[in-house]
Design an enzyme around this catalytic site. Structure first.
Site, PDB file in Angstrom:
ATOM      1  N   ASP A   7      27.929  47.002 111.328  1.00 45.04           N
ATOM      2  CA  ASP A   7      27.297  48.063 112.115  1.00 45.04           C
ATOM      3  C   ASP A   7      25.878  47.595 112.438  1.00 45.04           C
ATOM      4  OD1 ASP A   7      25.761  48.499 109.869  1.00 45.04           O
ATOM      5  OD2 ASP A   7      26.288  50.611 109.640  1.00 45.04           O
ATOM      6  N   CYS A  64      27.317  46.283 106.423  1.00 48.53           N
ATOM      7  CA  CYS A  64      26.532  47.434 106.881  1.00 48.53           C
ATOM      8  C   CYS A  64      25.250  47.452 106.058  1.00 48.53           C
ATOM      9  CB  CYS A  64      27.327  48.739 106.797  1.00 48.53           C
ATOM     10  SG  CYS A  64      27.829  49.262 105.157  1.00 48.53           S
ATOM     11  N   THR A  66      24.367  49.084 103.301  1.00 58.22           N
ATOM     12  CA  THR A  66      24.623  48.972 101.862  1.00 58.22           C
ATOM     13  C   THR A  66      25.910  48.230 101.530  1.00 58.22           C
ATOM     14  OG1 THR A  66      25.851  51.043 101.900  1.00 58.22           O
ATOM     15  CG2 THR A  66      23.480  51.184 101.402  1.00 58.22           C
ATOM     16  N   HIS A 133      47.485  39.635  86.900  1.00 56.45           N
ATOM     17  CA  HIS A 133      46.709  40.086  88.065  1.00 56.45           C
ATOM     18  C   HIS A 133      47.629  40.492  89.217  1.00 56.45           C
ATOM     19  CE1 HIS A 133      43.065  39.256  86.044  1.00 56.45           C
ATOM     20  NE2 HIS A 133      43.264  37.952  85.969  1.00 56.45           N
TER      21      HIS A 133
HETATM   22  C1  RB5 Z   1      23.488  53.165 108.571  1.00 55.95           C
HETATM   23  O1  RB5 Z   1      22.225  53.676 108.595  1.00 55.95           O
HETATM   24  C2  RB5 Z   1      24.029  53.095 107.168  1.00 55.95           C
HETATM   25  O2  RB5 Z   1      24.442  54.361 106.764  1.00 55.95           O
HETATM   26  C3  RB5 Z   1      25.174  52.125 107.114  1.00 55.95           C
HETATM   27  O3  RB5 Z   1      24.744  50.875 107.541  1.00 55.95           O
HETATM   28  C4  RB5 Z   1      25.810  51.873 105.769  1.00 55.95           C
HETATM   29  O4  RB5 Z   1      24.871  51.545 104.812  1.00 55.95           O
HETATM   30  C5  RB5 Z   1      26.752  52.904 105.311  1.00 55.95           C
HETATM   31  O5  RB5 Z   1      27.317  52.814 104.216  1.00 55.95           O
END
Ligand code: RB5
Length: 143
Positions: A7, A64, A66, A133
């Protein structure tokens, strides 16, 4: 072929990872996003998830801010095992033990140097193929 997507929070790191993998002569299929303009991570997570479970790509990378949203969204798809990794030990173990097929990274959590090492570890580590596993991975889908 490695599927990759991000993203807006992961755009810069995605570009770095693509460059790195290209230098390693590893083919990458980029599912976007293509800029830092705000967008919704689930659609990208699902595209990469289907690219991997269909067999089009052998592994996937999702980025993304996080790594959490991407991993949650990708893991909704049957047979996706997306692992959010913040160090190389996690990347090694999730390949060896979980046969993770998607790596999730948080571009706002780790630096680019570590991220590239995690990517290399994830891609270069094979599944152990140990029966215990295999059994546990089979159990994951039995719900
Ligand atoms: C975007 O601001 C943020 O929410 C996204 O990049 C991600 O961290 C979502 O889990």
């Amino acid at each position: 072929m490695i599927a990759i997507a991000c993203d807006h929070g992961g755009f810069e790191l995605k570009e770095e990872i693509k460059e790195h993998l290209t230098k390693r002569n590893i083919d990458v299929k980029d599912f976007g996003t293509d800029s830092k303009v705000s967008c919704d991570y689930p659609e990208y997570a699902h595209e990469v998830g289907y690219a991997v479970t269909s067999g089009e790509c052998s592994l996937g990378i999702l980025i993304c801010g996080t790594g959490i949203g991407m991993s949650i969204a990708a893991n909704k798809i049957k047979d996706v095992r997306a692992a959010l990794c913040t160090d190389c030990y996690m990347a090694q173990m999730t390949r060896e033990h979980n046969d993770a097929n998607i790596l999730a990274l948080g571009a706002r959590v780790i630096g680019p140097g570590l991220a590239l090492k995690i990517v290399d570890t994830f891609i270069d580590t094979p599944f152990s193929n140990e029966p215990r596993h295999i059994k546990r991975i089979t159990q994951i889908e039995r719900i």
